[in-house]
Design an enzyme around this catalytic site. Structure first.
Site, mmCIF file in Angstrom:
data_model
loop_
_atom_site.group_PDB
_atom_site.id
_atom_site.type_symbol
_atom_site.label_atom_id
_atom_site.label_comp_id
_atom_site.label_asym_id
_atom_site.label_seq_id
_atom_site.Cartn_x
_atom_site.Cartn_y
_atom_site.Cartn_z
ATOM 1 N N HIS A 1 44.723 55.984 33.654
ATOM 2 C CA HIS A 1 44.844 54.598 34.171
ATOM 3 C C HIS A 1 44.983 53.621 33.013
ATOM 4 C CE1 HIS A 1 43.547 51.448 37.335
ATOM 5 N NE2 HIS A 1 44.155 50.845 36.325
ATOM 6 N N HIS B 1 47.640 50.264 31.251
ATOM 7 C CA HIS B 1 48.727 49.289 31.419
ATOM 8 C C HIS B 1 49.472 49.178 30.091
ATOM 9 C CE1 HIS B 1 47.267 47.835 35.361
ATOM 10 N NE2 HIS B 1 46.097 48.236 34.885
ATOM 11 N N ARG C 1 52.514 47.560 29.990
ATOM 12 C CA ARG C 1 53.149 46.219 30.080
ATOM 13 C C ARG C 1 54.662 46.191 29.962
ATOM 14 N NH1 ARG C 1 48.885 44.427 32.646
ATOM 15 N NH2 ARG C 1 47.140 43.789 31.344
ATOM 16 N N ASP D 1 48.402 49.365 41.733
ATOM 17 C CA ASP D 1 47.295 48.859 40.903
ATOM 18 C C ASP D 1 47.563 47.439 40.415
ATOM 19 O OD1 ASP D 1 44.747 49.078 39.589
ATOM 20 O OD2 ASP D 1 45.899 48.990 37.736
ATOM 21 N N HIS E 1 43.863 50.851 43.837
ATOM 22 C CA HIS E 1 43.074 49.700 43.393
ATOM 23 C C HIS E 1 42.470 49.129 44.667
ATOM 24 C CE1 HIS E 1 42.600 45.736 41.125
ATOM 25 N NE2 HIS E 1 42.467 45.356 42.383
ATOM 26 N N HIS F 1 38.986 52.854 39.112
ATOM 27 C CA HIS F 1 37.903 52.049 38.518
ATOM 28 C C HIS F 1 36.760 51.696 39.475
ATOM 29 C CE1 HIS F 1 40.556 49.048 40.290
ATOM 30 N NE2 HIS F 1 41.364 48.984 39.262
ATOM 31 N N ASP G 1 41.494 51.885 31.929
ATOM 32 C CA ASP G 1 42.127 50.685 32.491
ATOM 33 C C ASP G 1 42.533 49.724 31.360
ATOM 34 O OD1 ASP G 1 43.275 48.979 34.311
ATOM 35 O OD2 ASP G 1 41.399 48.353 35.265
ATOM 36 N N HIS H 1 46.063 41.665 27.050
ATOM 37 C CA HIS H 1 46.636 40.335 27.310
ATOM 38 C C HIS H 1 46.733 39.609 25.978
ATOM 39 C CE1 HIS H 1 46.470 40.631 31.678
ATOM 40 N NE2 HIS H 1 45.226 41.062 31.589
ATOM 41 N N GLY I 1 41.230 41.639 32.628
ATOM 42 C CA GLY I 1 41.578 42.849 31.889
ATOM 43 C C GLY I 1 41.075 42.857 30.467
#
Ligand code: DOR
Ligand code: ZN
Ligand code: ZN
Length: 429
Positions: free
Chosen positions: A64, A66, A68, A156, A183, A236, A309, A313, A328
């Site tokens: 899991h 990200h 982007r 998610d 999610h 999560h 997860d 950012h 996040g």
């Protein structure tokens, strides 16, 4: 051409102890494992990496994350995200489809796979969206997405609000032998809150995200999984109620698995130091009672695996403050040291328990060949220094995202080298 990894400390599940081994890798697989006590092997003409008594584990698997890309490359891209993964000891990662465009077409799945292959750092398994644009209105083309290489379906970032939509998705996924990864969040119970209901929200006069917003979806989806027979995987897990529902479902033989993140195992809302968005993620840090429940859930097998997860950012976004910043935190480069320091060095878990939740268990849950240190398995390996304490310095992360609540923490268990498919893809400077 073969490579010998010499003098690696390897966990032996049968004895519950570590043993010094020499490991030969060739043609992308583990070819030979020898007792170091038998002496140095004939390494003539082969590369060698001396692990010098450091831990050698099957590479960590994170189901899991990200990355982007496409669309939010200012937060992270596939090259920086996979480098960050390798720096955290991960050799296989599964990336979420809340990109821009959303990963809801075969073309975008292929784009991610191509980019990951050209970055050539770690194995990337893309998830595809359940619904077009993750809007919850219309299912994506599951067959085309599977054909393109998607390993599961998930929206998610948001919950699938409509139960019939989720049931249709599960029925279709089940018919194709694909998992649905959820999610869990009921929007009607979340009203623009940034933190959990609990002491921090109360002390700061904030609205809170209630535990039921997660657990209602877990309960609903368990019933739908029972009805459809799909492999249903819960993202999560953060609440006591969700753990209870999953435990109950497993007792009934329903095909449900679940994951938990390091931050939900280690931090509660009462640790939040102030209105700092580095402590903001979704699901939020819950109460100490929930933290205890997810720890117990992992310990008794209700929760199957650990995931990060990883959700990078930009600094500008996180500077907007607790209420306005996006949810996040980054995860790759702190996950193992955090868990090793908090749970293994303190004697609460064996080293093997932690390693399994980050290697063989994710492989079992998602049907991967990797995650084991056996002859014939993929040569995806992680070398970890268990002895030296170091401070978390977000500014040194390979990830573009520096958003972590763990800056300044002093931890043990730092990865020093990562090998994917027999090649050294990352090593400590
Ligand atoms: O904290 C989170 N960040 N939770 C999510 O569900 C989405 C993720 C993101 O994409 O940033
Ligand atoms: Zn999520
Ligand atoms: Zn996520």
């Amino acid at each position: 051409m073969a490579t010998w990894i010499l003098n690696g400390l390897v966990w032996n599940e049968t004895t519950g102890e570590t043993e010094l081994k020499h490991i030969r890798i060739a043609e992308g697989v583990i070819a030979q494992i020898e007792d170091a006590a038998a002496g140095r092997p004939d390494t003539n003409g082969h590369d060698t990496i001396d692990a010098n008594g450091k831990l050698v584990s099957a590479g960590f698997i994170d189901m899991h994350v990200h990355l982007r890309e496409p669309g939010f490359e200012y937060k992270e891209d596939i090259a920086s995200g996979t480098r960050s993964a390798a720096a955290g000891g991960f050799t296989t990662i599964a990336c979420m489809p809340n990109t821009r465009p959303v990963t809801d077409t075969a073309e975008t799945v292929r784009y991610i796979l191509d980019k990951a292959a050209s970055a050539g750092i770690v194995n990337v398994l893309p998830y595809a969206a359940i619904t077009k644009n993750e809007l919850g209105r219309e299912l994506t083309d599951f067959a085309a997405l599977k054909e393109a290489g998607a390993v599961g379906f998930t929206d998610d970032g948001v919950g699938v609000q409509n139960a019939q939509m989720m049931k249709d998705a599960m029925k279709l996924a089940a018919s194709m032998n694909m998992p649905v990864i959820a999610h869990c969040e009921d929007d009607s119970l979340v009203v623009g809150a940034a933190v959990t209901e609990g002491k921090f929200a109360a002390a700061n006069g904030l609205k809170g995200i209630p535990n039921e917003s997660e657990a209602i979806h877990v309960g609903r989806d368990i019933l739908l999984a029972e009805a459809t027979g799909v492999h249903y995987h819960v993202c999560h897990v953060s609440t006591e109620q969700s753990v209870r529902l999953i435990r109950h479902a497993k007792q009934f033989g329903i095909n449900v698995t679940a994951e938990v993140c390091p931050h939900h195992l280690i931090l509660s809302d009462e640790d939040i130091p102030g209105m700092d968005a580095n402590w903001k993620m979704n699901p939020p840090l819950r109460t100490p009672r929930d933290v205890q429940a997810v720890i117990e859930g992992l310990q008794d097998g209700t929760l199957d695996i650990i995931v990060t997860d990883h959700a990078p950012h930009s600094a500008e976004e996180k500077a907007k403050g607790m209420l306005l910043a996006p949810f996040g935190i980054t995860g790759f480069e702190t996950a193992f040291p955090l868990l090793y320091t908090r749970f293994v060095r303190t004697g609460r878990w064996t080293l093997g328990f932690l390693l399994q939740r980050m290697t063989s268990d994710p492989a079992r849950v998602f049907g991967l060949q990797s995650g084991v240190l056996n002859v014939g398995a993929p040569a995806d390996l992680t070398i970890v220094d268990l002895e030296n304490e170091r401070e978390v310095k977000p500014e040194t992360f390979a990830s573009k995202g520096k958003n972590t609540p763990f800056g300044g923490w002093k931890l043990f268990g730092w990865p020093t080298a990562t090998i994917v498919n027999g090649s050294l893809v990352w090593s400590e400077q």
